[in-house]
Design an enzyme around this catalytic site. Sequence first.
Site, PDB file in Angstrom:
ATOM      1  N   PHE A 111      38.101  35.014  45.474  1.00 14.60           N
ATOM      2  CA  PHE A 111      38.110  36.463  45.638  1.00 14.60           C
ATOM      3  C   PHE A 111      39.530  36.897  45.968  1.00 14.60           C
ATOM      4  O   PHE A 111      40.322  36.118  46.511  1.00 14.60           O
ATOM      5  CB  PHE A 111      37.150  36.870  46.759  1.00 14.60           C
ATOM      6  CG  PHE A 111      36.065  37.818  46.300  1.00 14.60           C
ATOM      7  CD1 PHE A 111      35.022  37.371  45.519  1.00 14.60           C
ATOM      8  CD2 PHE A 111      36.096  39.162  46.657  1.00 14.60           C
ATOM      9  CE1 PHE A 111      34.015  38.228  45.098  1.00 14.60           C
ATOM     10  CE2 PHE A 111      35.116  40.025  46.254  1.00 14.60           C
ATOM     11  CZ  PHE A 111      34.063  39.567  45.473  1.00 14.60           C
TER      12      PHE A 111
ATOM     13  N   GLN B 272      40.633  52.830  50.402  1.00 14.79           N
ATOM     14  CA  GLN B 272      40.795  51.786  49.391  1.00 14.79           C
ATOM     15  C   GLN B 272      40.234  52.225  48.041  1.00 14.79           C
ATOM     16  O   GLN B 272      39.109  52.727  47.956  1.00 14.79           O
ATOM     17  CB  GLN B 272      40.083  50.507  49.825  1.00 14.79           C
ATOM     18  CG  GLN B 272      40.252  49.373  48.824  1.00 14.79           C
ATOM     19  CD  GLN B 272      39.665  48.068  49.328  1.00 14.79           C
ATOM     20  OE1 GLN B 272      38.490  47.798  49.136  1.00 14.79           O
ATOM     21  NE2 GLN B 272      40.488  47.266  49.990  1.00 14.79           N
TER      22      GLN B 272
ATOM     23  N   HIS C 162      39.074  50.578  44.662  1.00 14.35           N
ATOM     24  CA  HIS C 162      38.750  49.308  44.007  1.00 14.35           C
ATOM     25  C   HIS C 162      39.387  49.309  42.620  1.00 14.35           C
ATOM     26  O   HIS C 162      39.331  50.309  41.905  1.00 14.35           O
ATOM     27  CB  HIS C 162      37.228  49.160  43.890  1.00 14.35           C
ATOM     28  CG  HIS C 162      36.778  47.773  43.583  1.00 14.35           C
ATOM     29  ND1 HIS C 162      36.973  47.184  42.352  1.00 14.35           N
ATOM     30  CD2 HIS C 162      36.141  46.840  44.337  1.00 14.35           C
ATOM     31  CE1 HIS C 162      36.479  45.955  42.368  1.00 14.35           C
ATOM     32  NE2 HIS C 162      35.969  45.728  43.560  1.00 14.35           N
TER      33      HIS C 162
ATOM     34  N   LEU D 285      30.920  50.212  40.082  1.00 15.19           N
ATOM     35  CA  LEU D 285      31.629  48.975  40.407  1.00 15.19           C
ATOM     36  C   LEU D 285      31.415  47.874  39.377  1.00 15.19           C
ATOM     37  O   LEU D 285      30.292  47.566  38.984  1.00 15.19           O
ATOM     38  CB  LEU D 285      31.158  48.479  41.782  1.00 15.19           C
ATOM     39  CG  LEU D 285      31.835  47.228  42.330  1.00 15.19           C
ATOM     40  CD1 LEU D 285      33.311  47.480  42.575  1.00 15.19           C
ATOM     41  CD2 LEU D 285      31.147  46.796  43.631  1.00 15.19           C
TER      42      LEU D 285
ATOM     43  N   GLU E  17      34.552  42.440  41.947  1.00 17.65           N
ATOM     44  CA  GLU E  17      35.709  41.559  42.018  1.00 17.65           C
ATOM     45  C   GLU E  17      35.309  40.110  41.744  1.00 17.65           C
ATOM     46  O   GLU E  17      36.138  39.286  41.403  1.00 17.65           O
ATOM     47  CB  GLU E  17      36.361  41.687  43.386  1.00 17.65           C
ATOM     48  CG  GLU E  17      37.707  41.018  43.508  1.00 17.65           C
ATOM     49  CD  GLU E  17      38.435  41.475  44.763  1.00 17.65           C
ATOM     50  OE1 GLU E  17      38.926  40.611  45.496  1.00 17.65           O
ATOM     51  OE2 GLU E  17      38.503  42.686  44.997  1.00 17.65           O
TER      52      GLU E  17
ATOM     53  N   ARG F 227      43.306  44.041  46.766  1.00 16.89           N
ATOM     54  CA  ARG F 227      42.867  45.200  45.988  1.00 16.89           C
ATOM     55  C   ARG F 227      43.902  46.311  45.905  1.00 16.89           C
ATOM     56  O   ARG F 227      44.049  46.956  44.878  1.00 16.89           O
ATOM     57  CB  ARG F 227      41.563  45.751  46.579  1.00 16.89           C
ATOM     58  CG  ARG F 227      40.382  44.865  46.286  1.00 16.89           C
ATOM     59  CD  ARG F 227      39.124  45.375  46.935  1.00 16.89           C
ATOM     60  NE  ARG F 227      37.991  44.546  46.565  1.00 16.89           N
ATOM     61  CZ  ARG F 227      36.772  44.675  47.066  1.00 16.89           C
ATOM     62  NH1 ARG F 227      36.548  45.612  47.980  1.00 16.89           N
ATOM     63  NH2 ARG F 227      35.793  43.892  46.676  1.00 16.89           N
TER      64      ARG F 227
ATOM     65  N   HIS G 202      36.593  53.523  46.921  1.00 13.06           N
ATOM     66  CA  HIS G 202      35.600  52.493  47.209  1.00 13.06           C
ATOM     67  C   HIS G 202      35.273  52.327  48.684  1.00 13.06           C
ATOM     68  O   HIS G 202      34.111  52.220  49.060  1.00 13.06           O
ATOM     69  CB  HIS G 202      36.122  51.159  46.649  1.00 13.06           C
ATOM     70  CG  HIS G 202      35.211  49.993  46.856  1.00 13.06           C
ATOM     71  ND1 HIS G 202      33.942  49.936  46.304  1.00 13.06           N
ATOM     72  CD2 HIS G 202      35.376  48.825  47.537  1.00 13.06           C
ATOM     73  CE1 HIS G 202      33.367  48.797  46.627  1.00 13.06           C
ATOM     74  NE2 HIS G 202      34.205  48.107  47.389  1.00 13.06           N
TER      75      HIS G 202
ATOM     76  N   ARG H 265      41.499  46.373  53.052  1.00 17.34           N
ATOM     77  CA  ARG H 265      40.468  45.352  53.236  1.00 17.34           C
ATOM     78  C   ARG H 265      40.452  44.371  52.074  1.00 17.34           C
ATOM     79  O   ARG H 265      40.528  44.770  50.910  1.00 17.34           O
ATOM     80  CB  ARG H 265      39.084  46.006  53.356  1.00 17.34           C
ATOM     81  CG  ARG H 265      37.953  44.977  53.428  1.00 17.34           C
ATOM     82  CD  ARG H 265      36.596  45.633  53.539  1.00 17.34           C
ATOM     83  NE  ARG H 265      36.192  46.382  52.365  1.00 17.34           N
ATOM     84  CZ  ARG H 265      35.751  45.842  51.217  1.00 17.34           C
ATOM     85  NH1 ARG H 265      35.723  44.525  51.057  1.00 17.34           N
ATOM     86  NH2 ARG H 265      35.369  46.619  50.220  1.00 17.34           N
TER      87      ARG H 265
END
Length: 584
Positions: free
Chosen positions: A116, A236, A238, A248, A251, A282, A357, A399
């Site tokens: 990730f 954030q 995404h 979405l 990821e 991100r 996001h 994050r």
Amino acid sequence: MIYHQHEVVIIGAGLAGSRAALEVSKVADCAVISKIFPSRSHSGAAQGGMGASLGNLDDDNWEFHMFDTVKGSDYLGDQDAAEILAKDAPEVIYELEHLGAPFSRTPEGKIAQRKFGGHTLNFGEKPALRACYSADYTGHVLLHTLFEQCIKHSVRFYSEFQMVHLIVKDNVCRGIVAWDICNGGLHVFRAKAVLFATGGYGRAYKITTNAHANTGDGLGMVLNAGLPLEDMEFVQFHPTGIYRNGILMTEGARGEGAYLLNKDGERFMKHYAPTLMELAPRDMVARAIQTEINEGRGCQSPEQKEQGIPGDFVHLDISHLGEAKLREVLPQIFDLARNFAGVDVAKEPTPIQPTAHYSMGGIPCTTDGRVISDHDNTIVRGLYAAGECACISVHGANRLGCNSTLDATLYGRRTGHTIARDVGDMIYEELPADGPDEAQKNLQWFFDADGRENVADIRSELQDTMMINCGIFREEKLLTEQLGIIKNLQDRFGKIGVKDKNQQFNTEVMEAMELGHLLNFSEVIVTGAVARQESRGAHARNDFTDRDDKNWLKHTLAYRENGDIRLDFKPVIITRFEPKERKY
């Protein structure tokens, strides 16, 4: 009004609220209030995984996870919170497994793990296999597992109740007031302890991964109660939302080996993060995508090509992984791409763009979940927060992927422990007479509203302009313009009209209330963004492009006073890792 009394009242039924309720229910009478049915909470939309250094497939450990979390936060995350997150993660994963969560498995039967963004081994040396997952339905299975356990342990759910007022007096929380969406009428909940687990606020933006329910209601009510919000300027985006609607594309796709391609078919991340490529954090990937688009290397639809319009998306390509592999580890991606982009991911790339996001900021609280009211960490007795609406601050300015399901569950559990310890020594505080009356007055205002302004028009203008003026890249001119727009929209909001006067299932009143919250905290986002004259994490200023640790290595606290936003600040907690240049 109908009065209720529970020892503990939790607002929100997502991963944080449900996990806390499960913990509290062991020792106290616990109720959960949710404006939608609990299993529809937005936590169920999480796809990719939950981070934990189990080391099932590599030599991972918690210190690597903590370092990645701190570095990913652009060194704004409080390191005591990051250490708790990384240390406790394996225990939380195994606990969920024992509660019945069906994680994907290795051939040997261990919990499977995948790569990730921003998660590495040996302090940044190479990608780590750290995300524990259940195909690409991770949030869904975790949410249902916890909901089932809460039912088993007799947690009382008040579904489809909209919170309208937080009762705080003399820095003590005494309860809340909620509106029964189904049947109408106000309900007063007197409690020894109240936990906010109300989730995020992506609906302040036009393109977002967030559910329609994510309107930041808890944040708006905290502001109205005279309490601060922390680090709200950090929003954030995404990197991979389906083009134009923002849904979405996990990821986890990049964790399994997906490529990001510009119009020339180039894997452009080699120019931005040569070591981790598509698996960079991100904020960096989202900025890279937007830079490709801004500099003319975005992909074009046939209509755009025909009309000579520059492309405004890039491609996410996972076709090289093969259909069999994709159907095993990313089955939901097939349906989402087909239904919302008309794409067969096994044969062709998916058009994607960055999408709002997650909120790194929120209600300031300690690592035990106790809400604080100032930079001296003064506790608001009886009030707690966990999950995305809370700011501990474990995520700082950015994050890492698969740290949100972990944060919500782990800190929901930890805050549940705190409440379970506290509640035995707490009493039911006296309800001030003006608390319920204030709620009644506020609700009646919406039913009586007969102005000419339209809620949908105001909301649409807010979302459109936030996307343009306070999005991935920011600058003072546009941010100042956005503050003026929000002030104007707030004035227009005072002149709205509500045609539906029914007491049952009045969605028009509900949407108007939600818009009030959006306008309330959006001003905080933009005010913080104007003030923070640096670029850090998800906050990227074109006019202040460097990170400024000398002046801005600190948290923002924002208060609403006399109709305006006042800013204060508090220090970042640094324990193990001194701020360094952020390279991947």
